[in-house]
Design a protein around this motif. Structure first.
Motif, mmCIF file in Angstrom:
data_model
loop_
_atom_site.group_PDB
_atom_site.id
_atom_site.type_symbol
_atom_site.label_atom_id
_atom_site.label_comp_id
_atom_site.label_asym_id
_atom_site.label_seq_id
_atom_site.Cartn_x
_atom_site.Cartn_y
_atom_site.Cartn_z
ATOM 1 N N THR A 1 46.904 88.389 -47.820
ATOM 2 C CA THR A 1 47.168 86.995 -48.195
ATOM 3 C C THR A 1 45.902 86.160 -48.091
ATOM 4 O OG1 THR A 1 48.520 85.034 -47.754
ATOM 5 C CG2 THR A 1 47.865 86.333 -45.853
ATOM 6 N N GLY A 2 45.814 85.180 -48.998
ATOM 7 C CA GLY A 2 44.721 84.205 -48.914
ATOM 8 C C GLY A 2 44.995 83.128 -47.896
ATOM 9 N N HIS A 3 46.253 82.959 -47.501
ATOM 10 C CA HIS A 3 46.628 82.050 -46.415
ATOM 11 C C HIS A 3 47.993 82.479 -45.911
ATOM 12 C CE1 HIS A 3 49.675 79.867 -48.750
ATOM 13 N NE2 HIS A 3 48.817 79.856 -49.745
ATOM 14 N N ASP A 4 48.302 82.040 -44.685
ATOM 15 C CA ASP A 4 49.590 82.373 -44.071
ATOM 16 C C ASP A 4 50.590 81.297 -44.475
ATOM 17 O OD1 ASP A 4 51.703 83.125 -42.592
ATOM 18 O OD2 ASP A 4 50.760 82.883 -40.633
ATOM 19 N N SER A 5 51.574 81.660 -45.291
ATOM 20 C CA SER A 5 52.545 80.680 -45.779
ATOM 21 C C SER A 5 53.554 80.273 -44.731
ATOM 22 C CB SER A 5 53.294 81.259 -46.989
ATOM 23 O OG SER A 5 54.095 82.349 -46.571
ATOM 24 N N GLY A 6 53.562 80.965 -43.597
ATOM 25 C CA GLY A 6 54.541 80.661 -42.561
ATOM 26 C C GLY A 6 55.825 81.451 -42.730
ATOM 27 N N GLU A 7 55.922 82.276 -43.820
ATOM 28 C CA GLU A 7 57.143 83.038 -44.049
ATOM 29 C C GLU A 7 56.877 84.546 -44.038
ATOM 30 O OE1 GLU A 7 58.712 81.633 -47.685
ATOM 31 O OE2 GLU A 7 59.020 79.597 -46.982
ATOM 32 N N VAL A 8 55.689 85.008 -43.662
ATOM 33 C CA VAL A 8 55.375 86.429 -43.627
ATOM 34 C C VAL A 8 56.044 87.049 -42.414
ATOM 35 C CG1 VAL A 8 53.526 88.124 -43.453
ATOM 36 C CG2 VAL A 8 53.195 86.034 -44.782
ATOM 37 N N PRO A 9 56.819 88.122 -42.582
ATOM 38 C CA PRO A 9 57.467 88.739 -41.421
ATOM 39 C C PRO A 9 56.433 89.187 -40.395
ATOM 40 C CG PRO A 9 58.349 89.608 -43.486
ATOM 41 C CD PRO A 9 57.162 88.785 -43.841
ATOM 42 N N LEU A 10 56.638 88.875 -39.173
ATOM 43 C CA LEU A 10 55.667 89.189 -38.127
ATOM 44 C C LEU A 10 55.604 90.689 -37.847
ATOM 45 C CD1 LEU A 10 56.399 86.259 -35.659
ATOM 46 C CD2 LEU A 10 54.621 86.422 -37.385
ATOM 47 N N SER A 11 56.629 91.438 -38.278
ATOM 48 C CA SER A 11 56.637 92.867 -38.007
ATOM 49 C C SER A 11 55.716 93.646 -38.944
ATOM 50 C CB SER A 11 58.062 93.412 -38.136
ATOM 51 O OG SER A 11 58.551 93.186 -39.450
ATOM 52 N N GLU A 12 55.240 93.043 -40.020
ATOM 53 C CA GLU A 12 54.392 93.735 -40.982
ATOM 54 C C GLU A 12 52.915 93.427 -40.722
ATOM 55 O OE1 GLU A 12 55.629 95.818 -42.906
ATOM 56 O OE2 GLU A 12 57.749 95.300 -42.887
ATOM 57 N N PRO A 13 52.011 94.411 -40.842
ATOM 58 C CA PRO A 13 50.569 94.130 -40.740
ATOM 59 C C PRO A 13 50.144 93.187 -41.863
ATOM 60 C CG PRO A 13 51.030 96.501 -40.623
ATOM 61 C CD PRO A 13 52.304 95.834 -41.053
ATOM 62 N N VAL A 14 49.256 92.259 -41.574
ATOM 63 C CA VAL A 14 48.798 91.285 -42.562
ATOM 64 C C VAL A 14 47.274 91.267 -42.553
ATOM 65 C CG1 VAL A 14 48.823 88.889 -43.296
ATOM 66 C CG2 VAL A 14 50.857 89.882 -42.258
ATOM 67 N N LEU A 15 46.659 91.417 -43.719
ATOM 68 C CA LEU A 15 45.211 91.324 -43.868
ATOM 69 C C LEU A 15 44.868 89.997 -44.518
ATOM 70 C CD1 LEU A 15 44.377 94.903 -45.182
ATOM 71 C CD2 LEU A 15 44.005 94.022 -42.876
ATOM 72 N N ARG A 16 43.869 89.327 -44.010
ATOM 73 C CA ARG A 16 43.455 88.043 -44.573
ATOM 74 C C ARG A 16 42.357 88.271 -45.599
ATOM 75 N NH1 ARG A 16 41.187 84.025 -40.366
ATOM 76 N NH2 ARG A 16 39.317 85.244 -40.686
ATOM 77 N N LYS A 17 42.575 87.739 -46.804
ATOM 78 C CA LYS A 17 41.566 87.845 -47.860
ATOM 79 C C LYS A 17 40.385 86.923 -47.568
ATOM 80 C CE LYS A 17 44.764 88.893 -51.675
ATOM 81 N NZ LYS A 17 45.243 88.421 -52.990
ATOM 82 N N PRO A 18 39.193 87.269 -48.072
ATOM 83 C CA PRO A 18 38.843 88.509 -48.766
ATOM 84 C C PRO A 18 38.739 89.668 -47.788
ATOM 85 C CG PRO A 18 36.882 87.157 -48.506
ATOM 86 C CD PRO A 18 38.031 86.342 -47.994
#
Length: 809
Positions: free
Chosen positions: A776-793
């Motif tokens: 994601t380019g930003h955290d929308s506040g709705e991303v499930p916390l159980s999933e790994p998230v990479l911040r772009k770039p």
């Protein structure tokens, strides 16, 4: 399975009842609960709480809910929810199936508390005014010489008026010079030893004192250090700590006979209220002085008559409404101001009972009780209170009343009652508070709008930076020319600098992903200070004053370090010629009810102060805005303080600036303090050795075609097989056709038709064993916390490492 509920029981109670399952989904809401949160039952049941109320993410509501669920403990708390502009008292009951939340609207009590606090503050201000005037009236009647009157007046100005210093001087009509005859307060002797004042036009006559002597009107300087007319007195004032000064002429016989001056340690001290207070004080001194001079001229006449005449003349000419009350509680004397205030001739007030003119407020004390207490106490005391005055036309007005004894039999044994109309002052204070509230609301709205704009720009820009970085990596694999590889590295460095700018933008917009943990603030300050040791430049001294006790706040560790680092570097930049940067920490109690919505309860306070050139109020008001900077072109982006603001606000705290030109700036950060038993989080682990793919198949989902193509080539070069789709719907079709070979899904979050987090939920039901990595380019506040998230770039190393860790797990 959700617990079975007797819904008819819950529908009969007034509190809101909410039942959540373990996935944070509403499974039951009673009618009262839906009404309290401004939603219908249908809008809530079946939906995730964080989707319905995304503003609650990261707030005290989420923290307490998660604490109750994780620890299976009952949690009770009260907090303010800005989107609904309400206070809620909440009890959270955990169970194996989820949470039951009981909610009650407590807004009315908080509104009442704020109103009571404002009323008490106003009462204290009016008591101060009444005390000054009452003490001055007492001094006027008790003084037997001008010197005694002057000594009492300057003491009253300091002890009751709240001024740091006051002096009175007598004008020499021949020379125009002022001779100091009385003074009180801190630094008076040192200041007056060198502070010359004259009524003649010249360097020593152009300050507020000289102007007041020539004009016969009060004059004030709200910043001695900045007022050019106060240049001759600037040095002495700075040494003893005076910043504001007021000069009030003393009028005797229609002419200026002297001067009363008062000083305050704060700049911009003299407003309408303060000027009115000292004007009345000086008027009473003038009348008292004139009366004493007249008494001296008639010294040879009969003593009783002279004393009575003095008493009557002073009371009649006094600018305050005064009633003389006798033993039967009837008015025996009323001056002209009393007649004007009570809207009837003064002579008609004589003979009326004083309790018919002044009524108690609610169950408060009445005028008779005050007089009785005064008569039974042998000490020369003054009693003050707030009553309700009644005019001749039967209209009422709020009145501050001071009651004091006049003296012996020569004055007829009267009790002196001074009455001050509070109507105008209360209206002015209410208008002032409203203006301050509106200004703060406008500032908050402006910053919120800038934050939304910044978040959107950063999201799109991160995709462009990802394309640049990925294609740079691909080009390097096919080039051996050292110069070209060096040029490509410069492109990469520039793109990484752009990524850092977008990170600061996202921090300001409160969309930068963070991992809040209990952090020892003192340790963070020490860590940043050690990193900056001898790195602030020549002539800059870094001083730490840290609290002895542990100060733990819940905040992202890297973001706290960024806050401290940005503030220290900003302070250094404000001192190009060198100076002192002081970083201090302390526990504090947050004051309730401020307009900006501060944290409540115990807080951790971090202060960073410098001795630099400071800021004007106009510059300080915009200092937290992104891209606003006063630094020369090329020396600042204007994002440092904006990032500080975003981090602190997101962490439930508050950041404020106090700055004075040529003196320096102090930035204060307040963060909610957590239990000192909470253990600070460990430092982040170091990166491991390089990794690669092992022919696993990755389903890549990205709506930006250029970024998708570059990422696909990066993954193939790292040893993965790649299938791709341009959105969530297309990804489901690719997955259905290739389910057996796909090992992991790598998906963007913000996409048309179906977002990445929605795709992850659907895949989780169809293939629970399949792992999904989100970008994601930003955290929308709705991303499930159980999933790994990479911040772009995302560069090649982080991308491959994230996939490797998921596959190996």
């Amino acid at each position: 399975m959700a617990p079975k509920l007797d819904s008819s029981l819950f529908e009969r109670i007034g509190d809101g009842i909410f039942v959540l399952d373990r996935l944070w989904t509403y499974v039951y809401v009673n009618a009262a609960g839906a009404r309290l949160v401004g939603r219908s039952v249908d809008e809530l049941v079946g939906r995730v709480v964080w989707e319905v109320f995304p503003e609650a993410v990261g707030s005290a509501f989420e923290r307490n809910f998660r604490y109750a669920a994780d620890n299976q403990e009952l949690v009770e708390f009260e907090d303010y929810f800005p989107p609904l502009d309400r206070w809620y008292a909440i009890r959270v009951f955990p169970s194996a199936d989820g949470l039951t939340i009981v909610l009650r609207d407590s807004s009315a009590r908080h509104v009442a508390d704020r109103a009571l606090e404002a009323l008490l503050a106003q009462s204290r201000r009016e008591q101060r005014l009444a005390a000054v005037l009452a003490e001055t009236n007492e001094a006027v009647f008790r003084a037997t010489s001008p010197q005694e009157l002057f000594d009492a007046a300057v003491r009253i100005a300091v002890d009751h008026g709240g001024f740091v210093m006051s002096w009175i001087g007598i004008l020499d009509p021949g020379t125009g010079d002022i001779a100091h005859v009385a003074s009180a307060g801190e630094g008076a002797d040192e200041y007056l030893a060198v502070a010359r004042v004259t009524s003649r036009d010249g360097p020593y006559g152009r300050g507020v004192a000289g102007l007041a002597l020539r004009s016969g009107a009060p004059m004030c300087s709200n910043d001695i250090l900045e007022d050019d007319n106060m240049a001759p007195w600037r040095g002495p004032a700075a040494r003893v700590g005076y910043r504001s000064s007021g000069a009030f002429p003393l009028i005797v016989g229609g002419d200026v006979a002297g001067l009363m001056s008062v000083y305050a340690a704060e700049p911009r001290y003299f407003d309408t209220e303060e000027i009115s207070l000292v004007r009345r004080l000086a008027a009473n001194v003038s009348y008292g002085w004139e009366s004493l001079l007249r008494e001296a001229a008639l010294r040879d006449s009969e003593v009783a008559r002279r004393t009575e005449q003095r008493f009557r003349e002073v009371l009649s000419a006094a600018p305050t409404a005064i009633l003389g009350v006798g033993g039967h509680r009837c008015v025996e004397f009323a001056n002209g101001e009393a007649g004007r205030l009570f809207a009837r001739p003064s002579a008609r007030l004589v003979g009326e009972r004083v309790d018919a003119l002044l009524h108690p407020i609610a169950d408060g004390p009445g005028i008779e009780g005050l007089i009785t207490e005064l008569e039974t106490d042998p000490r020369p005391i003054t009693e003050t209170t707030q009553l309700c005055g009644r005019r001749g036309d039967d209209s009422a007005f709020p009145a501050e009343v001071a009651v004091s004894r006049v003296g012996g039999e020569a004055q007829g044994g009267l009790v002196l009652v001074s009455v001050h109309d509070l109507s105008e002052r209360l209206e002015l204070e209410a208008a002032r508070r409203l203006r301050a509230l509106e200004a703060e609301r406008e500032r908050a709205d402006r910053l919120d709008s800038l934050g939304k704009l910044a978040g959107g720009v950063a999201h799109d820009f991160n995709n462009l930076l990802g394309i640049i970085l990925n294609y740079t990596t691909l080009l390097e694999r096919h080039l051996d020319d050292a110069q070209v590889r060096s040029d490509l590295n410069k492109i990469r460095v520039a793109a990484q600098r752009g990524a850092e700018l977008t990170r600061q933008l996202l921090t300001f917009a409160r969309r930068d992903p963070a991992t809040p943990k209990p952090i020892d603030v003192n340790e963070s300050v020490r860590s940043v200070a050690a990193m900056l040791d001898r790195g602030l430049g020549p002539g800059v001294e870094l001083v730490l004053q840290l609290a002895a006790e542990p100060l733990v706040a819940v905040i992202d560790r890297q973001q706290l370090d960024q806050v401290i680092l940005n503030l220290v570097l900003n302070a250094r930049d404000a001192m190009p010629g060198g100076g002192r940067v002081l970083v201090s920490t302390a526990p504090a109690s947050a004051a309730a009810g401020r307009a900006a919505g501060p944290p409540h309860g115990e807080t951790v306070e971090i202060r960073v102060s410098d001795t630099g050139f400071g800021m004007t109020p106009e510059v300080a008001a915009r200092a937290f805005e992104p891209f606003f900077t006063t630094k020369p072109r090329g020396q600042g982006t204007g994002l440092g303080l904006a990032a500080v603001y975003g981090i602190v606000e997101r962490s439930g705290g508050r950041a404020t600036i106090d700055s004075t030109p040529a003196i320096g700036t102090t930035v204060t950060v307040e963060l909610p303090r957590c239990d000192t038993d909470a253990q600070p989080g460990p430092p982040a682990p170091p990166l491991s050795t390089p990794v690669s793919g092992r022919e696993e198949c990755v389903l890549l989902v990205e709506d930006d075609e250029d970024l998708r193509e570059a990422t696909k080539r990066i993954l193939r070069g790292a040893g993965f097989r790649v299938l791709d789709a341009d959105d969530g719907i297309a990804a489901l079709e690719v997955f259905a056709a290739n389910r057996e070979v796909i090992s992991v899904v790598l998906s963007d979050v913000i996409m048309p038709r179906m977002r990445g987090d929605e795709l992850a939920r659907v895949l989780g039901t169809r293939a629970p064993e399949l792992r999904v990595v989100l970008m994601t380019g930003h955290d929308s506040g709705e991303v499930p916390l159980s999933e790994p998230v990479l911040r772009k770039p995302v560069d090649e190393e982080r991308l491959v490492r994230a996939l490797r860790e998921v596959l190996d797990a």
